[in-house]
Design a protein around this motif. Sequence first.
Motif, PDB file in Angstrom:
ATOM      1  N   ASN A 165      -3.178  -7.849   5.052  1.00  0.00           N
ATOM      2  CA  ASN A 165      -1.646  -7.358   5.166  1.00  0.00           C
ATOM      3  C   ASN A 165      -1.056  -7.465   3.823  1.00  0.00           C
ATOM      4  N   ARG A 166      -1.032  -8.769   3.681  1.00  0.00           N
ATOM      5  CA  ARG A 166      -0.149  -9.123   2.625  1.00  0.00           C
ATOM      6  C   ARG A 166      -0.530  -8.601   1.247  1.00  0.00           C
ATOM      7  N   ALA A 167      -1.731  -8.249   0.865  1.00  0.00           N
ATOM      8  CA  ALA A 167      -2.284  -7.330  -0.430  1.00  0.00           C
ATOM      9  C   ALA A 167      -1.745  -5.894  -0.145  1.00  0.00           C
ATOM     10  N   GLY A 168      -1.686  -5.398   1.192  1.00  0.00           N
ATOM     11  CA  GLY A 168      -1.336  -4.251   1.262  1.00  0.00           C
ATOM     12  C   GLY A 168      -0.095  -3.689   1.671  1.00  0.00           C
ATOM     13  N   VAL A 169       0.074  -3.669   3.136  1.00  0.00           N
ATOM     14  CA  VAL A 169       1.301  -3.124   3.534  1.00  0.00           C
ATOM     15  C   VAL A 169       2.678  -4.069   3.196  1.00  0.00           C
ATOM     16  N   GLU A 170       2.219  -5.452   3.284  1.00  0.00           N
ATOM     17  CA  GLU A 170       3.447  -6.265   2.827  1.00  0.00           C
ATOM     18  C   GLU A 170       3.862  -6.200   1.349  1.00  0.00           C
ATOM     19  N   ARG A 171       2.953  -6.046   0.667  1.00  0.00           N
ATOM     20  CA  ARG A 171       3.341  -5.681  -0.829  1.00  0.00           C
ATOM     21  C   ARG A 171       4.094  -4.415  -1.228  1.00  0.00           C
ATOM     22  N   VAL A 172       3.157  -3.515  -0.704  1.00  0.00           N
ATOM     23  CA  VAL A 172       3.825  -2.048  -1.042  1.00  0.00           C
ATOM     24  C   VAL A 172       5.168  -1.702  -0.500  1.00  0.00           C
ATOM     25  N   MET A 173       5.307  -2.303   0.737  1.00  0.00           N
ATOM     26  CA  MET A 173       6.693  -2.089   1.371  1.00  0.00           C
ATOM     27  C   MET A 173       7.705  -2.999   1.236  1.00  0.00           C
ATOM     28  N   GLY A 174       7.602  -4.044   0.319  1.00  0.00           N
ATOM     29  CA  GLY A 174       8.355  -4.985  -0.117  1.00  0.00           C
ATOM     30  C   GLY A 174       8.708  -6.200   0.900  1.00  0.00           C
ATOM     31  N   PHE A 175       7.682  -6.314   1.798  1.00  0.00           N
ATOM     32  CA  PHE A 175       7.988  -7.486   2.629  1.00  0.00           C
ATOM     33  C   PHE A 175       7.513  -8.879   2.289  1.00  0.00           C
ATOM     34  N   ALA A 176       6.911  -8.847   0.980  1.00  0.00           N
ATOM     35  CA  ALA A 176       6.331 -10.075   0.439  1.00  0.00           C
ATOM     36  C   ALA A 176       6.661  -9.774  -0.913  1.00  0.00           C
ATOM     37  N   ASP A 177       7.293 -10.748  -1.633  1.00  0.00           N
ATOM     38  CA  ASP A 177       7.589 -10.902  -3.052  1.00  0.00           C
ATOM     39  C   ASP A 177       6.527 -10.954  -4.092  1.00  0.00           C
ATOM     40  N   GLU A 178       6.313 -10.742  -5.218  1.00  0.00           N
ATOM     41  CA  GLU A 178       5.319 -10.926  -6.149  1.00  0.00           C
ATOM     42  C   GLU A 178       4.646 -12.220  -6.451  1.00  0.00           C
TER      43      GLU A 178
END
Length: 302
Positions: free
Chosen positions: A145-158
């Motif tokens: 999820n961190r490499a997909g939805v969290e990254r794309v939707m901005g729930f996780a920073d770079e």
Amino acid sequence: MMADGEKDWLEAELEDTLDEDFELEMSDPMLSQEIRKIYRAKHPDMLDRRTYFTNLLRLQGELIKLQDWVEHTNAKVLVIMEGRDSAGKGGVIKRITQRLNPRVARVVALPAPSRREQSQWYFQRYVPHLPAGGEIVLFDRSWYNRAGVERVMGFADEEQVEQFFQDVPEFERMLVRSGIILLKYWFSISDEEQQLRFLMRIHDPMKQWKLSPMDLESRVRWEEYTKAKEDMFARTNIPEAPWYIVEGNDKKRERLNCIEHLLSQIPYTDIPHEKVTLPERRYNPDYERKVLPDKLYVPKIY
């Protein structure tokens, strides 16, 4: 060659399964005729139902053998299922677990992390769900999820995403070193196919629950998800735990191909079983069955 008894069983099971499938597909008439025509026109080469069910039952029989082997050898199997929304991973998971013992094969589909979980080590909430000896665990979405939805939707920073990419290969190597058989599947569909499936869900009252605001937003961000997926493959496709891509535009082929591949990746063997005989029931001549009040029974409406 199958023995006559096996053939008779397969035919009876096939007929029963076709009835079950008919029941599952009862929502189709609720779709608009226009969308149904479009969908069928776009899929002229779909696998026919008899070929599909004959092979599905054969593969599900092999899955039972795999289950017996896992129990007997105390093996630990972890299957990660990832992919775009509506790519069919849920349907594959359902067919894998359909005839298995839920005490052996279980599905993990975690909700969004709580505030407490957000403060933990990223992999911490997944660890309790890893398989113990004699278990098969299927993750319907996972730490990716961190490499997909969290990254794309901005729930996780770079920075969090980069930390994940650095950690996940070693985390998975640790799992493999601990004796877990780890398989990672990505279910792939085309842009056009996802659009058709979303339209079908929108117009089908029995499937509208499958569409969340996040799903609709993923449709808008198709290209961002594609870039994230490509980056994920480049950073996490390791020899100890490679990715396997399952093409999913034809759901029936997708299910069969995935199960066939999964079985080919695990060195299971037939486990001999003692013959089971039904024991005689004990009869007590002094026992009288009590008459229960009518209100305890479910009304016989049908």
